[in-house]
Design a protein around this motif. Structure first.
Motif, PDB file in Angstrom:
ATOM      1  N   LEU A   1      14.721  32.256  11.602  1.00 40.48           N
ATOM      2  CA  LEU A   1      14.233  30.954  11.162  1.00 40.48           C
ATOM      3  C   LEU A   1      14.238  29.953  12.309  1.00 40.48           C
ATOM      4  O   LEU A   1      15.129  29.985  13.163  1.00 40.48           O
ATOM      5  N   PRO A   2      13.258  29.055  12.348  1.00 39.17           N
ATOM      6  CA  PRO A   2      13.285  28.000  13.371  1.00 39.17           C
ATOM      7  C   PRO A   2      14.424  27.021  13.102  1.00 39.17           C
ATOM      8  O   PRO A   2      15.010  26.992  12.019  1.00 39.17           O
TER       9      PRO A   2
ATOM     10  N   GLU B   1      19.439  25.766  10.715  1.00 36.03           N
ATOM     11  CA  GLU B   1      18.233  26.555  10.484  1.00 36.03           C
ATOM     12  C   GLU B   1      17.330  25.872   9.463  1.00 36.03           C
ATOM     13  O   GLU B   1      17.791  25.222   8.535  1.00 36.03           O
ATOM     14  N   PHE B   2      16.021  26.058   9.674  1.00 34.00           N
ATOM     15  CA  PHE B   2      15.046  25.470   8.757  1.00 34.00           C
ATOM     16  C   PHE B   2      14.812  26.430   7.600  1.00 34.00           C
ATOM     17  O   PHE B   2      14.150  27.464   7.744  1.00 34.00           O
ATOM     18  N   ASP B   3      15.365  26.094   6.463  1.00 35.42           N
ATOM     19  CA  ASP B   3      15.227  26.882   5.243  1.00 35.42           C
ATOM     20  C   ASP B   3      14.663  25.948   4.179  1.00 35.42           C
ATOM     21  O   ASP B   3      15.287  24.953   3.796  1.00 35.42           O
ATOM     22  N   ARG B   4      13.459  26.245   3.679  1.00 37.69           N
ATOM     23  CA  ARG B   4      12.790  25.356   2.732  1.00 37.69           C
ATOM     24  C   ARG B   4      13.613  25.128   1.472  1.00 37.69           C
ATOM     25  O   ARG B   4      13.643  24.021   0.921  1.00 37.69           O
TER      26      ARG B   4
ATOM     27  N   ARG C   1      11.162  25.108  16.929  1.00 41.51           N
ATOM     28  CA  ARG C   1      11.813  23.889  16.457  1.00 41.51           C
ATOM     29  C   ARG C   1      10.892  23.179  15.475  1.00 41.51           C
ATOM     30  O   ARG C   1       9.662  23.228  15.602  1.00 41.51           O
ATOM     31  N   VAL C   2      11.516  22.491  14.506  1.00 41.82           N
ATOM     32  CA  VAL C   2      10.737  21.773  13.510  1.00 41.82           C
ATOM     33  C   VAL C   2      11.449  20.463  13.180  1.00 41.82           C
ATOM     34  O   VAL C   2      12.678  20.414  13.071  1.00 41.82           O
ATOM     35  N   ALA C   3      10.661  19.405  13.088  1.00 42.23           N
ATOM     36  CA  ALA C   3      11.194  18.105  12.672  1.00 42.23           C
ATOM     37  C   ALA C   3      10.881  17.899  11.191  1.00 42.23           C
ATOM     38  O   ALA C   3       9.784  18.219  10.731  1.00 42.23           O
ATOM     39  N   VAL C   4      11.864  17.379  10.473  1.00 37.10           N
ATOM     40  CA  VAL C   4      11.694  17.124   9.044  1.00 37.10           C
ATOM     41  C   VAL C   4      11.468  15.628   8.850  1.00 37.10           C
ATOM     42  O   VAL C   4      12.339  14.818   9.187  1.00 37.10           O
ATOM     43  N   GLU C   5      10.290  15.294   8.336  1.00 33.83           N
ATOM     44  CA  GLU C   5       9.958  13.892   8.069  1.00 33.83           C
ATOM     45  C   GLU C   5      10.096  13.624   6.571  1.00 33.83           C
ATOM     46  O   GLU C   5       9.452  14.290   5.754  1.00 33.83           O
TER      47      GLU C   5
END
Length: 607
Positions: free
Chosen positions: A28-29, A67-70, A106-110
């Protein structure tokens, strides 16, 4: 055999590479940043603490990226919705979207928040089952309103819970130690209002019973009894227990003080046990620091807290910097004139090398101080005998008499009022002081003068960590008898400028200067400041200020048209609750012989 090996190798590669790609895709990213848009008056840092599970943490040297987990993100969005509902926003809309970086590692959460309309408190009802006087009910209601939780205000679960604790503490302060408080909030979402109900069963009023002091030292026992603010048979009060502990700790003789209570519900009596633990008799303190004027400074202090008597403290200190060097011996005794009074004797030998003068001093000064109203108001009287040898001083005129060796006997006294919520970093309240100093010839003084300085400061916290602060200082010095204005010793004159005075000018250099640009001081002083303090991030805060003032050569002379002004900004970093200050001041109408801008580094606020 070789022909068979080739297809086997190709088959192995076809099977292996997709498996490796799938393994890579299963990683995961990481979440690199969480940003929040909207939210109105709700603090963003507080909201991020609710969803801390998906927020990167740590310092820039060692940062942890979750980790980016929806599913995890959506779960935290539900936490955030519940938090907003607890703050009165039951119809808030919380949405989010991921923003991937180019490499998709990498991911940014807005997060976008639309609060909608909040619910308000429509009524605060206090139901009492028992005997409470109307004025007592009024005090409870006033305490609830102070949370604030009152009609017309936004409702929040945090304020609701806090109000219940405030009601309980108010009853404890009134002496109702067994009071039962039940609270209920009836929420009507469609009407966007909440009815708050407190049901109180006060029970009987309690009194203080037996007071046990656990020490075998009779002198120590008497000292504790003298500083307790309650006695057997008096109505019980929570604040009296806290104040007693504060006073005992403030004496400086105890490592710790515990006051425990035992409640006898049948007799409605509260018995207390006081356990003081004596501090070490001898302590050695070492300190080092830096400043604009003294540059590098150091200090060593030896403290004997039981010097020939339990109530007596001996301090021997030595200090050195580029501006001042010296040594001092101080003897302090508490209870000199009854409770909350102190007597101190100071012997000080030092050399000062300031912009206005260079001189050696020998000073003997006794001081008597008496506190009233739990330390809110105090008076002091401290005469002094001063022998000084002036090496050099600023000025362009020759003195009428040789004043290189000066002896003064001064009578000094004053009052101090401190009504702030924090003596080091106040948010609300005010301080005020007034001091007068007289040097008469009939006591042996070489020069005669009277000096008075008045100072006041106020603090107001409208919301959050924002504080509006203001200060005003007014002083005058007037020679009398055979002493002329030029004969007043330089170390007694009025000076301004520096980080604790006027931040657009260097130390002592606001006011009259001689032909070399050195400050000569004056006989009238006026300074003031307006300051806004605000939080920036965690322990870091900022300030913006306007300072004004000047020093004038004549007594009782305040030409307001000649005031100097400076604006500036600064940073504050809190260490153990004490702000470390960095300020930049810019003089709007400066003296051409001085720099227009000044930098200051210090411990504590400017005022």
């Amino acid at each position: 055999m070789r022909l068979l090996a080739v297809p086997l190798l190709i088959a192995f590669l076809l099977v292996s590479f997709p498996a490796q790609g799938a393994a890579q895709e299963s990683q995961l990213p990481e979440i690199s940043k969480v940003s929040i848009r909207g939210g109105g008056e709700i603090d963003h840092d507080e909201m991020k603490s609710v969803i801390s599970e998906i927020v990167p943490s740590g310092t820039f040297l060692r940062r942890t990226y979750p980790e980016f987990d929806r599913f995890k993100v959506e779960r935290n969005m539900e936490y955030l919705r519940q938090f907003l509902a607890g703050n009165g926003y039951y119809r808030s809309l919380v949405t989010w979207r991921p923003v991937y970086e180019k490499n998709k590692r990498r991911v940014a959460v807005e997060i976008n928040i639309k609060l909608g309309k909040h619910v308000v408190v429509s009524e605060v009802r206090i139901n009492v089952k028992g005997s409470l006087a109307p004025e007592q009910v009024a005090l409870i209601r006033e305490a609830v309103y102070g949370v604030p939780l009152k009609e017309g205000e936004r409702f929040s679960v945090q304020r609701f819970k806090k109000a219940k604790g405030v009601v309980k503490n108010t009853l404890l302060e009134m002496g109702y130690a067994s009071a039962v408080v039940n609270s209920k909030g009836e929420v009507r979402r469609k009407e966007r209002r909440v009815e708050v109900i407190f049901s109180i069963e006060p029970g009987p009023p309690y009194v203080f019973g037996n007071i046990e002091i656990r020490t075998e030292d009779e002198t120590l026992r008497n000292l504790v009894i003298e500083n307790l603010t309650y006695r057997t048979g008096e109505p019980s009060s929570l604040s009296k227990l806290f104040e007693s502990k504060r006073r005992l700790v403030a004496l400086g003789y105890f490592e710790s003080v515990s006051i425990t209570s035992e409640i006898d519900a049948r007799a409605a009596v509260i018995s207390t046990v006081v356990t003081p633990v004596r501090r070490k008799t001898m302590t050695l303190q070492l300190g080092i620091g830096a400043g604009r004027v003294d540059k590098l400074r150091g200090r060593v202090k030896l403290i004997n807290r039981h010097f020939l008597h339990l109530n007596r403290t001996l301090e021997i200190s030595a200090r050195a910097s580029f501006a001042s060097q010296g040594a001092a011996v101080s003897i302090q005794q508490t209870g000199f004139l009854g409770a909350k009074s102190n007597l101190s004797l100071l012997f000080d030998i030092r050399r000062d090398d300031f912009p206005s003068y260079e001189a050696d001093f020998f000073i003997f000064s006794p001081e008597v101080r008496k506190d009233f109203s739990h330390g809110l108001f105090s008076v002091h009287f401290n005469p002094a005998a001063i022998r000084s040898e002036i090496k050099s001083q600023a000025g362009d005129t020759n003195l009428a008499r040789g004043l290189q060796d000066i002896f003064l006997v001064t009578l000094m006294g004053g009052i101090d009022i401190t009504a702030t919520d924090n003596p080091v970093d106040p948010f609300n309240g005010f301080t005020m002081s007034a001091d007068i100093e007289i040097s008469p010839a009939f006591l042996g003084s070489d020069e005669e003068y009277v000096k008075t300085v008045f100072e006041a400061a106020g603090y107001f916290n409208p919301a959050g960590g924002i504080v509006f602060a203001k200060k005003f200082q007014l002083g005058f010095l007037s020679p009398f008898g055979q002493t002329s204005r030029d004969e007043v010793p330089p170390f007694t004159r009025l000076f301004a400028g520096g980080n604790k005075s006027m931040r657009g000018f260097p130390f002592q250099e606001l006011g009259p200067l001689d032909s070399r640009g050195d400050p000569v001081g004056g006989n009238s002083l006026i300074t003031g400041a307006f300051e806004v303090r605000f939080p920036i991030w965690r322990k870091i805060g900022g300030v913006a200020f306007l300072d004004y003032g000047n020093v004038f050569p004549k007594s009782f002379d305040y030409p307001f048209g000649d005031l100097r002004y400076a604006v500036g900004t600064g940073l504050r970093y809190k260490v153990a609750g004490i702000p470390i200050a960095v300020d930049f001041g810019y003089a709007l109408n400066h003296d051409s012989r001085l720099k227009r801008y000044q930098f200051f580094l210090d411990v504590g606020h400017a005022f």
